[in-house]
Write an enzyme that holds these catalytic residues in place. Structure first.
Site, PDB file in Angstrom:
ATOM      1  N   LYS A  35       0.844  -1.205   0.000  1.00  0.00           N
ATOM      2  CA  LYS A  35       0.000   0.000   0.000  1.00  0.00           C
ATOM      3  C   LYS A  35       0.878   1.253   0.000  1.00  0.00           C
ATOM      4  O   LYS A  35       2.093   1.167   0.231  1.00  0.00           O
ATOM      5  CB  LYS A  35      -0.917  -0.019   1.223  1.00  0.00           C
ATOM      6  CG  LYS A  35      -0.182  -0.025   2.553  1.00  0.00           C
ATOM      7  CD  LYS A  35      -1.129  -0.351   3.699  1.00  0.00           C
ATOM      8  CE  LYS A  35      -0.389  -0.384   5.026  1.00  0.00           C
ATOM      9  NZ  LYS A  35      -1.254  -0.862   6.120  1.00  0.00           N
ATOM     10  N   ARG A 130     -10.602  -0.280  15.001  1.00  0.00           N
ATOM     11  CA  ARG A 130     -10.581   0.558  13.811  1.00  0.00           C
ATOM     12  C   ARG A 130     -11.620  -0.039  12.861  1.00  0.00           C
ATOM     13  O   ARG A 130     -12.765   0.329  12.924  1.00  0.00           O
ATOM     14  CB  ARG A 130      -9.150   0.565  13.235  1.00  0.00           C
ATOM     15  CG  ARG A 130      -8.685   1.914  12.805  1.00  0.00           C
ATOM     16  CD  ARG A 130      -7.209   1.938  12.457  1.00  0.00           C
ATOM     17  NE  ARG A 130      -6.765   0.788  11.671  1.00  0.00           N
ATOM     18  CZ  ARG A 130      -5.532   0.633  11.197  1.00  0.00           C
ATOM     19  NH1 ARG A 130      -4.616   1.550  11.425  1.00  0.00           N
ATOM     20  NH2 ARG A 130      -5.195  -0.428  10.489  1.00  0.00           N
ATOM     21  N   TYR A 252      19.077  28.024  11.661  1.00  0.00           N
ATOM     22  CA  TYR A 252      17.902  28.712  12.208  1.00  0.00           C
ATOM     23  C   TYR A 252      17.755  28.423  13.703  1.00  0.00           C
ATOM     24  O   TYR A 252      17.976  27.297  14.151  1.00  0.00           O
ATOM     25  CB  TYR A 252      16.630  28.221  11.516  1.00  0.00           C
ATOM     26  CG  TYR A 252      16.466  28.700  10.102  1.00  0.00           C
ATOM     27  CD1 TYR A 252      16.388  30.057   9.812  1.00  0.00           C
ATOM     28  CD2 TYR A 252      16.364  27.785   9.055  1.00  0.00           C
ATOM     29  CE1 TYR A 252      16.222  30.486   8.503  1.00  0.00           C
ATOM     30  CE2 TYR A 252      16.192  28.203   7.749  1.00  0.00           C
ATOM     31  CZ  TYR A 252      16.124  29.555   7.482  1.00  0.00           C
ATOM     32  OH  TYR A 252      15.954  29.977   6.193  1.00  0.00           O
ATOM     33  N   MET A 300      14.686  23.741   5.085  1.00  0.00           N
ATOM     34  CA  MET A 300      13.894  23.205   3.969  1.00  0.00           C
ATOM     35  C   MET A 300      14.748  22.425   2.967  1.00  0.00           C
ATOM     36  O   MET A 300      14.364  21.351   2.509  1.00  0.00           O
ATOM     37  CB  MET A 300      13.152  24.335   3.261  1.00  0.00           C
ATOM     38  CG  MET A 300      12.232  23.844   2.153  1.00  0.00           C
ATOM     39  SD  MET A 300      11.449  25.170   1.237  1.00  0.00           S
ATOM     40  CE  MET A 300      10.223  25.733   2.399  1.00  0.00           C
TER      41      MET A 300
HETATM   42  C1  LIG Z   1      -0.550  -2.000   6.648  1.00  0.00           C
HETATM   43  C2  LIG Z   1      -1.157  -3.272   7.033  1.00  0.00           C
HETATM   44  C3  LIG Z   1      -0.358  -4.402   7.234  1.00  0.00           C
HETATM   45  C4  LIG Z   1       1.155  -4.362   7.199  1.00  0.00           C
HETATM   46  O1  LIG Z   1       1.613  -3.747   8.377  1.00  0.00           O
HETATM   47  P1  LIG Z   1       3.190  -3.680   8.710  1.00  0.00           P
HETATM   48  O2  LIG Z   1       3.261  -3.217  10.099  1.00  0.00           O
HETATM   49  O3  LIG Z   1       3.761  -2.685   7.749  1.00  0.00           O
HETATM   50  O4  LIG Z   1       3.719  -5.029   8.481  1.00  0.00           O
HETATM   51  C5  LIG Z   1      -0.992  -5.612   7.504  1.00  0.00           C
HETATM   52  N1  LIG Z   1      -2.334  -5.686   7.586  1.00  0.00           N
HETATM   53  C6  LIG Z   1      -3.138  -4.608   7.418  1.00  0.00           C
HETATM   54  C7  LIG Z   1      -4.599  -4.752   7.538  1.00  0.00           C
HETATM   55  C8  LIG Z   1      -2.579  -3.370   7.142  1.00  0.00           C
HETATM   56  O5  LIG Z   1      -3.357  -2.309   6.972  1.00  0.00           O
END
Ligand SMILES: *Cc1c(COP(=O)(O)O)cnc(C)c1O
Length: 367
Positions: A35, A130, A252, A300
């Site tokens: 993702k 969630r 800064y 930056m």
């Molecule tokens: C993002 C996600 C994972 C992977 O999580 P990691 O901590 O990056 O291994 C697994 N299952 C779900 C449902 C997720 O949203």
């Protein structure tokens, strides 16, 4: 010439890390979680390294379609499922497995008249609070799902709230009790559970961050026992050098004050490149192959480093901000975040290159 900052992506590291996952969770199949554009690495860039994954998991329908267009024929899982009626058609056309976490999503499937049936992963909220059905509602949700014509197989999944810092047995127990009477594959483990909770491995694991060589806890020390390789190197060069006298400050806010005469290197990398502005003095960095520290506030487009341990380093000296020698977690942790966020936040203005993928031994023609 562009500024001397760049990111290099190492698909071989992803492949290596995936092998480590498969050795660690030997009897499980693995969804490679890609993702957020493969945690900032670029789906297309790391795709060649995923050949041994059993499935690909992500959230965006666009990303799912991209994966199919790349030629992926094994399962693709939408981790948040579908959002709108037309998504059912997309899921059907591209043979996407969809997570179902609420009745609104069941209603979308029920209303649709797909020509093919769709595999689903029914999600339980076992304590993360969630997404998902509560344990007490789960069996009834399974019954409703199995009565929907568009639904083909039903896998069972849940997600851990704190697999990275210890106790997850309570969530596993909730899940097991509520699914005792149900058929279907089980999938529970994120990266942390893959590494530390064999009891949670089950039929399918879902590793994300460890595929990219980052620590699920955000702390580099915690993965020292696992030979994970960094999939991204952020590198730049020294573009300026200052010699400070004792008592002078840099940058800064004048947050860093030299307590003796010292040489400071100015690096072409700042928060607009994705380096965290909250990285404090002392955050590690490699200059000319030597580990040193950043000093003063990150701005930056630039940050400043202590050249005391590398007196020969001058303008043009190479700098590794994170990668194989400084783990992204070592930058993230003192900055109050996790490697995940830094990898995902690599800025668009940073040019990215890809290491070529070395063919595996198994792929060499047999003698
Ligand atoms: C993002 C996600 C994972 C992977 O999580 P990691 O901590 O990056 O291994 C697994 N299952 C779900 C449902 C997720 O949203």
């Amino acid at each position: 010439m562009p500024r001397p900052i760049s990111a290099r992506i190492h698909p071989d590291a992803v492949r290596h890390n995936l092998q480590l996952v498969k050795r660690t969770a030997r009897s499980s199949r693995a969804w490679a979680v890609i993702k957020a554009n493969a945690y900032g690495h670029g789906i297309e860039r790391i795709y060649p390294a995923l050949a041994d994954a059993d499935g690909i998991a992500l959230l965006d329908l666009d990303e799912a379609v991209r994966v199919r267009e790349l030629g992926w024929t094994k399962p693709v899982l939408l981790l948040e499922g579908i959002f709108e009626p037309e998504d059912v058609e997309t899921a059907e056309r591209h043979r996407l497995t969809v997570t179902v976490h609420c009745d609104d999503q069941l209603a979308l499937l029920k209303a649709a008249k797909p020509r093919a049936r769709i595999d689903i992963q029914l999600k339980m909220n076992s304590g993360m609070n969630r997404l998902g059905y509560r344990p007490g509602e789960f069996e009834a949700a399974w019954e409703r799902a199995s009565g929907i014509e568009a639904v083909s197989s039903i896998g069972l999944m849940s997600h851990f709230a704190n697999a990275d810092d210890g106790a997850i047995d309570w969530q596993i127990d909730e899940f097991d009790a509520a699914t005792r009477n149900l058929p279907g594959t089980r999938s529970l483990s994120n990266s942390a559970a893959v590494l530390w909770h064999p009891r949670a491995h089950r039929d399918w694991v879902r590793p994300g961050t460890i595929l990219y060589g980052a620590s699920p806890t955000g702390c580099a020390r915690h993965i020292e026992g696992f030979p994970l390789r960094a999939a991204m190197t952020l590198e730049s060069r020294i573009i300026g050098v200052q010699t400070l006298e004792a008592g002078e400050t840099i940058g800064y806010g004048r947050t860093f004050k030299a307590d003796r005469a010292m040489r400071i290197g100015v690096v072409a990398c700042g928060y607009a490149d994705g380096y965290p502005r909250h990285a404090p003095t002392g955050t590690p960095v490699i200059v000319d192959g030597v580990r040193t520290r950043i000093v003063g506030r990150v701005s930056m487009d630039m940050l400043t480093v202590d050249l005391t341990p590398c007196p020969a380093a001058g303008i043009g000296a190479p700098v590794e901000l994170w990668g194989e020698r400084v783990r992204v977690d070592e930058v993230a942790e003192p900055s109050g975040t996790i490697g995940y966020e830094l990898m995902c936040a690599l800025a668009r203005r940073v040019p990215v290159s890809i290491d070529s993928v070395v063919p595996r031994k198994e792929e060499a023609p047999s003698a």
